[in-house]
Design a protein around this motif. Structure first.
Motif, PDB file in Angstrom:
ATOM      1  N   MET A   1       1.356  18.403  28.591  1.00 47.95           N
ATOM      2  CA  MET A   1       0.356  17.404  28.199  1.00 47.95           C
ATOM      3  C   MET A   1      -0.815  17.479  28.973  1.00 47.95           C
ATOM      4  O   MET A   1      -0.770  17.385  30.134  1.00 47.95           O
ATOM      5  N   ALA A   2      -1.870  17.715  28.340  1.00 48.35           N
ATOM      6  CA  ALA A   2      -3.085  17.661  29.118  1.00 48.35           C
ATOM      7  C   ALA A   2      -3.487  16.527  29.794  1.00 48.35           C
ATOM      8  O   ALA A   2      -3.405  15.366  29.334  1.00 48.35           O
ATOM      9  N   GLU A   3      -3.946  16.492  30.981  1.00 50.85           N
ATOM     10  CA  GLU A   3      -4.256  15.193  31.780  1.00 50.85           C
ATOM     11  C   GLU A   3      -5.774  14.919  31.149  1.00 50.85           C
ATOM     12  O   GLU A   3      -6.749  15.750  30.884  1.00 50.85           O
ATOM     13  N   VAL A   4      -6.109  13.631  30.846  1.00 48.92           N
ATOM     14  CA  VAL A   4      -7.271  13.063  30.608  1.00 48.92           C
ATOM     15  C   VAL A   4      -8.227  13.261  31.945  1.00 48.92           C
ATOM     16  O   VAL A   4      -7.793  13.243  32.913  1.00 48.92           O
ATOM     17  N   GLU A   5      -9.531  13.798  31.352  1.00 46.22           N
ATOM     18  CA  GLU A   5     -10.460  13.921  32.459  1.00 46.22           C
ATOM     19  C   GLU A   5     -10.830  12.691  33.178  1.00 46.22           C
ATOM     20  O   GLU A   5     -11.028  11.611  32.683  1.00 46.22           O
ATOM     21  N   THR A   7      -8.590  11.328  35.297  1.00 45.34           N
ATOM     22  CA  THR A   7      -7.249  10.663  35.551  1.00 45.34           C
ATOM     23  C   THR A   7      -7.086  10.867  37.249  1.00 45.34           C
ATOM     24  O   THR A   7      -6.454   9.870  37.907  1.00 45.34           O
ATOM     25  N   GLU A  95       3.633   7.337  28.705  1.00 39.60           N
ATOM     26  CA  GLU A  95       4.241   7.997  27.628  1.00 39.60           C
ATOM     27  C   GLU A  95       5.803   8.248  27.771  1.00 39.60           C
ATOM     28  O   GLU A  95       6.473   8.790  26.565  1.00 39.60           O
ATOM     29  N   SER A 117      -3.220  10.145  28.361  1.00 38.16           N
ATOM     30  CA  SER A 117      -3.266  11.641  27.937  1.00 38.16           C
ATOM     31  C   SER A 117      -2.978  11.652  26.301  1.00 38.16           C
ATOM     32  O   SER A 117      -3.657  12.211  25.555  1.00 38.16           O
ATOM     33  N   ASP A 118      -1.776  10.709  26.054  1.00 44.69           N
ATOM     34  CA  ASP A 118      -1.347  10.722  24.480  1.00 44.69           C
ATOM     35  C   ASP A 118      -1.195   9.365  24.040  1.00 44.69           C
ATOM     36  O   ASP A 118      -0.141   8.780  24.331  1.00 44.69           O
TER      37      ASP A 118
END
Length: 263
Positions: A1-5, A7, A95, A117-118
């Motif tokens: 799962m990609a980390e939000v810019e 974070t 999540e 992220s989600d």
């Protein structure tokens, strides 16, 4: 799962957060708890608790034994535990909540969903741990217009660097209707949205500027990353945009808040 810019920029010590954003989150926690319906007897989960601003209000209203909190940042988890003995504080992301189904009356996320992220998975998890009829609530800053500290900072940054990573452009869910649309897309009912306005008073400009130098959050990380000459130019641009205050001054902050009911 990609980390939000952005974070990763909250992995700073809690004291840095307190001086930068914590002063606003502490003011916001009471109105947000009112909106979420937190009161005596409420079983509350604070999702993305940080150092524990909302946790403190929940404890004051419901008692430590009825409050749990999670955050993915170890320093925040430890600080929240120290500040709020008796609260069940765990290391976890929104999540993947480490609680059983139907465990809480209220699951609340203050100033968190910009950095999730989600978001759909987070809403699903928060709903899962709610009892039927429980309240899911979240709030985020209105970066585009309403969060004066950050809006003024990014306008100053853009005046010297057109490529500055303005949070109004890089982060989600801070515009009118976005949080409520997210909730409405899930199996939730009675979705409502409002705005909550708070503020903070600074003794002088240096108090504000030192908050950015702590490197917390996307704005702080950007400021701290600049070489000395560019940092000085940013400081001057921010000082000018605030009217070159000679003493104390106040800045307002508007949060967009949404709540819904688990059917």
């Amino acid at each position: 799962m990609a980390e939000v810019e952005g974070t990763r920029t909250f992995r700073a010590a809690g004291s840095g957060y307190d001086g930068f954003m914590g002063r606003y989150s502490a003011e916001l926690a009471g109105p947000f708890a009112d909106f979420a319906g937190v009161g005596p007897g409420t079983r509350v989960l604070d999702v993305g608790c940080g150092p524990g601003a909302f946790t403190a209000v929940a404890v004051g209203r419901a008692g430590a034994a009825r409050v749990a909190a999670v955050d993915p940042t170890p320093s925040f988890v430890e600080l929240c535990r120290r500040r709020h003995p008796g609260v069940d504080v765990r290391s976890a992301a929104a999540e993947r909540l480490p609680f059983d189904d139907a465990s809480f009356d209220c699951a609340a996320a203050q100033l968190v969903f910009h950095f999730v992220s989600d978001p759909e998975a987070a809403v699903g998890e928060m709903s899962r741990v709610l009892r039927p009829g429980g309240v899911l609530a979240a709030c985020v800053w209105d970066f585009a217009e309403g969060m004066e500290m950050l809006r003024t900072f990014w306008d100053a940054a853009l005046s010297i660097d057109p490529d500055a990573p303005d949070e109004a452009r890089t982060l989600r869910l801070g515009r009118e209707g976005e949080l409520s649309a997210l909730f409405a897309s899930q199996t939730l009912t009675q979705v409502t949205e409002t705005t909550l306005t708070v503020g903070s008073r600074y003794g002088d400009f240096e108090e504000l500027w030192n908050g950015f130098l702590a490197g917390v959050g996307p704005a702080g990380a950007y400021c701290a990353s600049l070489p000395p000459r560019r940092q000085a130019a940013l400081r001057d641009a921010l000082f000018d945009r605030l009217g070159r205050p000679a003493g104390s001054f106040s800045l307002a902050a508007v949060a967009r808040a949404a709540r819904a009911i688990r059917p």
